[in-house]
Design a protein around this motif. Structure first.
Motif, PDB file in Angstrom:
ATOM      1  N   ALA A 211       0.832  -1.206   0.000  1.00  0.00           N
ATOM      2  CA  ALA A 211       0.000   0.000   0.000  1.00  0.00           C
ATOM      3  C   ALA A 211       0.867   1.257   0.000  1.00  0.00           C
ATOM      4  CB  ALA A 211      -0.929  -0.006   1.209  1.00  0.00           C
ATOM      5  N   ALA A 212       1.970   1.220   0.738  1.00  0.00           N
ATOM      6  CA  ALA A 212       2.883   2.376   0.755  1.00  0.00           C
ATOM      7  C   ALA A 212       3.471   2.610  -0.630  1.00  0.00           C
ATOM      8  CB  ALA A 212       3.994   2.148   1.777  1.00  0.00           C
TER       9      ALA A 212
ATOM     10  N   PHE B 106       1.084   5.368  -7.548  1.00  0.00           N
ATOM     11  CA  PHE B 106      -0.230   5.586  -8.157  1.00  0.00           C
ATOM     12  C   PHE B 106      -0.922   6.842  -7.632  1.00  0.00           C
ATOM     13  CE2 PHE B 106      -0.453   0.651  -8.185  1.00  0.00           C
ATOM     14  CZ  PHE B 106       0.491   0.605  -9.191  1.00  0.00           C
ATOM     15  N   HIS B 107      -0.364   7.426  -6.573  1.00  0.00           N
ATOM     16  CA  HIS B 107      -0.883   8.670  -6.004  1.00  0.00           C
ATOM     17  C   HIS B 107      -2.343   8.532  -5.548  1.00  0.00           C
ATOM     18  CE1 HIS B 107       2.834  10.357  -7.497  1.00  0.00           C
ATOM     19  NE2 HIS B 107       2.513   9.990  -8.720  1.00  0.00           N
ATOM     20  N   VAL B 108      -2.629   7.418  -4.867  1.00  0.00           N
ATOM     21  CA  VAL B 108      -3.933   7.214  -4.238  1.00  0.00           C
ATOM     22  C   VAL B 108      -3.710   7.097  -2.740  1.00  0.00           C
ATOM     23  CG1 VAL B 108      -5.126   6.206  -6.216  1.00  0.00           C
ATOM     24  CG2 VAL B 108      -3.761   4.728  -4.734  1.00  0.00           C
ATOM     25  N   GLU B 109      -4.522   7.760  -1.955  1.00  0.00           N
ATOM     26  CA  GLU B 109      -4.295   7.807  -0.517  1.00  0.00           C
ATOM     27  C   GLU B 109      -4.667   6.496   0.169  1.00  0.00           C
ATOM     28  OE1 GLU B 109      -2.844   9.176   2.984  1.00  0.00           O
ATOM     29  OE2 GLU B 109      -2.598   9.995   0.969  1.00  0.00           O
ATOM     30  N   ARG B 110      -5.720   5.821  -0.320  1.00  0.00           N
ATOM     31  CA  ARG B 110      -6.139   4.544   0.268  1.00  0.00           C
ATOM     32  C   ARG B 110      -6.160   3.470  -0.825  1.00  0.00           C
ATOM     33  NH1 ARG B 110      -8.242   4.059   5.153  1.00  0.00           N
ATOM     34  NH2 ARG B 110      -9.638   2.372   4.534  1.00  0.00           N
ATOM     35  N   PRO B 111      -4.997   2.890  -1.124  1.00  0.00           N
ATOM     36  CA  PRO B 111      -4.950   1.861  -2.172  1.00  0.00           C
ATOM     37  C   PRO B 111      -5.791   0.645  -1.792  1.00  0.00           C
ATOM     38  CG  PRO B 111      -2.747   2.622  -1.555  1.00  0.00           C
ATOM     39  CD  PRO B 111      -3.686   3.147  -0.530  1.00  0.00           C
TER      40      PRO B 111
ATOM     41  N   GLY C   5      -8.167  -3.890  10.584  1.00  0.00           N
ATOM     42  CA  GLY C   5      -7.409  -2.647  10.441  1.00  0.00           C
ATOM     43  C   GLY C   5      -8.179  -1.583   9.687  1.00  0.00           C
ATOM     44  N   VAL C   6      -9.377  -1.243  10.166  1.00  0.00           N
ATOM     45  CA  VAL C   6     -10.267  -0.345   9.427  1.00  0.00           C
ATOM     46  C   VAL C   6      -9.719   1.075   9.321  1.00  0.00           C
ATOM     47  CG1 VAL C   6     -12.363  -1.643   9.890  1.00  0.00           C
ATOM     48  CG2 VAL C   6     -11.564   0.034  11.570  1.00  0.00           C
ATOM     49  N   GLU C   7      -8.840   1.481  10.226  1.00  0.00           N
ATOM     50  CA  GLU C   7      -8.317   2.844  10.186  1.00  0.00           C
ATOM     51  C   GLU C   7      -6.974   2.939   9.470  1.00  0.00           C
ATOM     52  OE1 GLU C   7      -8.578   5.031  13.908  1.00  0.00           O
ATOM     53  OE2 GLU C   7      -9.893   3.466  14.683  1.00  0.00           O
ATOM     54  N   LEU C   8      -6.527   1.836   8.891  1.00  0.00           N
ATOM     55  CA  LEU C   8      -5.253   1.862   8.178  1.00  0.00           C
ATOM     56  C   LEU C   8      -5.399   2.567   6.833  1.00  0.00           C
ATOM     57  CD1 LEU C   8      -4.065  -1.773   8.887  1.00  0.00           C
ATOM     58  CD2 LEU C   8      -3.078   0.321   9.811  1.00  0.00           C
ATOM     59  N   PRO C   9      -4.283   3.092   6.290  1.00  0.00           N
ATOM     60  CA  PRO C   9      -4.348   3.820   5.019  1.00  0.00           C
ATOM     61  C   PRO C   9      -4.405   2.872   3.816  1.00  0.00           C
ATOM     62  CG  PRO C   9      -2.108   3.789   5.817  1.00  0.00           C
ATOM     63  CD  PRO C   9      -2.943   3.130   6.888  1.00  0.00           C
ATOM     64  N   LEU C  10      -5.358   1.934   3.861  1.00  0.00           N
ATOM     65  CA  LEU C  10      -5.594   1.040   2.728  1.00  0.00           C
ATOM     66  C   LEU C  10      -7.040   0.574   2.777  1.00  0.00           C
ATOM     67  CD1 LEU C  10      -5.643  -2.166   3.919  1.00  0.00           C
ATOM     68  CD2 LEU C  10      -3.208  -1.706   4.128  1.00  0.00           C
ATOM     69  N   ASP C  11      -7.524   0.139   1.642  1.00  0.00           N
ATOM     70  CA  ASP C  11      -8.898  -0.355   1.514  1.00  0.00           C
ATOM     71  C   ASP C  11      -8.819  -1.845   1.225  1.00  0.00           C
ATOM     72  OD1 ASP C  11     -11.524  -0.878   0.951  1.00  0.00           O
ATOM     73  OD2 ASP C  11     -11.655   0.415  -0.814  1.00  0.00           O
ATOM     74  N   TYR C  12      -9.004  -2.663   2.278  1.00  0.00           N
ATOM     75  CA  TYR C  12      -8.847  -4.101   2.130  1.00  0.00           C
ATOM     76  C   TYR C  12     -10.097  -4.702   1.496  1.00  0.00           C
ATOM     77  CZ  TYR C  12      -8.187  -9.025   3.135  1.00  0.00           C
ATOM     78  OH  TYR C  12      -8.076 -10.393   3.007  1.00  0.00           O
TER      79      TYR C  12
ATOM     80  N   ARG D 175      -8.422  -5.504 -10.386  1.00  0.00           N
ATOM     81  CA  ARG D 175      -9.451  -5.390  -9.352  1.00  0.00           C
ATOM     82  C   ARG D 175      -8.953  -4.626  -8.130  1.00  0.00           C
ATOM     83  NH1 ARG D 175     -12.036 -10.232  -5.713  1.00  0.00           N
ATOM     84  NH2 ARG D 175     -12.978  -8.826  -4.219  1.00  0.00           N
ATOM     85  N   VAL D 176      -7.662  -4.788  -7.810  1.00  0.00           N
ATOM     86  CA  VAL D 176      -7.083  -4.088  -6.660  1.00  0.00           C
ATOM     87  C   VAL D 176      -5.761  -3.464  -7.064  1.00  0.00           C
ATOM     88  CG1 VAL D 176      -8.202  -5.497  -4.880  1.00  0.00           C
ATOM     89  CG2 VAL D 176      -5.999  -6.224  -5.837  1.00  0.00           C
ATOM     90  N   ASP D 177      -5.309  -2.488  -6.268  1.00  0.00           N
ATOM     91  CA  ASP D 177      -4.010  -1.848  -6.506  1.00  0.00           C
ATOM     92  C   ASP D 177      -2.850  -2.715  -6.046  1.00  0.00           C
ATOM     93  OD1 ASP D 177      -5.126   0.651  -7.445  1.00  0.00           O
ATOM     94  OD2 ASP D 177      -5.633   1.103  -5.357  1.00  0.00           O
ATOM     95  N   VAL D 178      -3.088  -3.530  -5.009  1.00  0.00           N
ATOM     96  CA  VAL D 178      -2.020  -4.337  -4.397  1.00  0.00           C
ATOM     97  C   VAL D 178      -2.510  -5.766  -4.205  1.00  0.00           C
ATOM     98  CG1 VAL D 178      -0.486  -4.626  -2.411  1.00  0.00           C
ATOM     99  CG2 VAL D 178      -1.129  -2.325  -3.168  1.00  0.00           C
ATOM    100  N   VAL D 179      -1.725  -6.727  -4.678  1.00  0.00           N
ATOM    101  CA  VAL D 179      -2.022  -8.141  -4.487  1.00  0.00           C
ATOM    102  C   VAL D 179      -0.950  -8.722  -3.565  1.00  0.00           C
ATOM    103  CG1 VAL D 179      -2.264 -10.395  -5.583  1.00  0.00           C
ATOM    104  CG2 VAL D 179      -3.085  -8.334  -6.761  1.00  0.00           C
ATOM    105  N   VAL D 180      -1.379  -9.329  -2.470  1.00  0.00           N
ATOM    106  CA  VAL D 180      -0.466  -9.876  -1.460  1.00  0.00           C
ATOM    107  C   VAL D 180      -0.443 -11.399  -1.583  1.00  0.00           C
ATOM    108  CG1 VAL D 180      -0.031 -10.145   1.013  1.00  0.00           C
ATOM    109  CG2 VAL D 180      -0.855  -7.956   0.109  1.00  0.00           C
TER     110      VAL D 180
END
Length: 349
Positions: A165-166, A172-177, A205-212, A225-230
């Protein structure tokens, strides 16, 4: 306005050494005029190639060494014998604060081992990961880990989510990837225990800077579908190599089909503009470069066999990561994450 940034380049790394590294740096400099470079390697080989690029020569200095880590050296051998090598000195320039990032096309295992030793993992990180850019039908996404580690605990998968996400915020310049966990299905009961536990932790982690967004399957990576694949490193590396091989396979199918008969060749001629766009989108050089995340410094791994255009993409990536302030933001995110999840996160490791 872009800030001046210095990158340390392992000029001897990869299959071609300075003959690719130097022209690649020159291409990146055209795109990012605020860059300057430390070129580490055999000055006798670097100098004549550098002389052909006067603008780059003015923005570069050379650290001479003839010691090179071989592409087939085991990481343990590289650690024992690699001190003073071009790879080691490039990473050490980052540690000393002389460079904002290091870029190498050399031995992946050796680079990861040296980077962990020289730059050290960030506080709160158990295992650094390699993150790769992945082309999608919409733009690009980030996939990690793609080979730094075999297997991962739920805590490590959760840390990968924060690291990815960082990186997404930086590039990508999105605040909540948006973040997804790669799994064998989207149902909550499916997958390995570590993946299910990481899923539960990230949902908290609802307050984290990502949209899970939960679980995703392999066929959804390329759909964007998502910005980050783990994913853990074994499966991630297989997925990456499979995707690269499939892209080459499709390219060969198209080439064969378009040259099979006169009407096919005529159709290819009429559609050459579309095929040019397709070729550019499928060109692996455009997204060349894997970033080592979770270290107290930035290191980028380029494909060893790439050309100057591909190496320039890796240099671009190093510059963009340095420019973004990624390390400071990630350190803050990790502290927040471990504080909020506390014993739940640690007990699953």
């Amino acid at each position: 306005m872009a800030q001046p940034r210095t990158l340390a380049l392992d000029a001897m790394g990869g299959d071609h050494g300075p003959e690719v590294v130097v022209p690649g740096a020159a291409l990146s400099l055209e795109r990012h005029p605020a860059l300057s470079f430390i070129l580490v390697g055999d000055e006798a080989r670097i100098a004549p190639v550098l002389a052909a690029h006067p603008a780059l020569e003015k923005r570069s200095r050379v650290i001479h060494t003839t010691h090179v880590v071989a592409m087939n050296e085991k990481p343990s051998q590289a650690l024992r014998r690699g001190k003073g090598s071009s790879m080691w000195l490039a990473l050490d320039a980052v540690r000393k604060g002389e460079a904002h990032a290091a870029v190498s096309a050399g031995n992946t295992g050796a680079l990861m081992a040296m980077a962990k030793l020289i730059l050290r993992p960030m506080k709160g990180i158990e295992r650094p990961a390699i993150a790769a850019l992945w082309p999608t039908v919409t733009a690009e996404c980030i996939v990690l880990d793609v080979g730094a580690n075999i297997g991962a605990t739920s805590r490590q998968l959760s840390e990968y989510a924060l690291m990815g996400a960082a990186m997404a915020r930086a590039l990508f310049h999105v605040e909540r990837p948006t973040v997804g966990l790669l799994n064998v299905g989207v149902e909550e009961i499916k997958g390995a225990e570590e993946v299910r536990e990481a899923h539960a932790a990230l949902k908290k982690g609802v307050e984290l800077p990502l949209d899970y967004r939960g679980f995703i399957e392999g066929d959804e990576i390329g759909q964007g579908r998502v910005d980050v694949v783990v994913v853990e490193g074994f499966a991630g590396n297989i997925a990456l190599k499979t995707a690269e091989g499939t892209a080459k396979q499709i390219g060969q199918y198209l080439k064969d089909a378009m040259t099979r008969a006169f009407l096919s060749r005529l159709g290819a001629l009429l559609a050459r503009g579309g095929f040019r766009v397709l070729k550019e989108k499928m060109d692996p050089r455009r997204v060349n470069g894997g970033t080592f995340l979770g270290l107290n410094g930035l290191a980028v791994k380029s494909h060893g066999g790439t050309d100057a255009l591909g190496f320039a993409s890796a240099v671009d990536l190093g510059y963009e990561m340095a420019e973004s302030g990624l390390l400071e933001r990630l350190a803050s995110d990790l502290e927040t994450f471990h504080h909020r999840l506390g014993s739940d996160t640690h007990s699953s490791s």
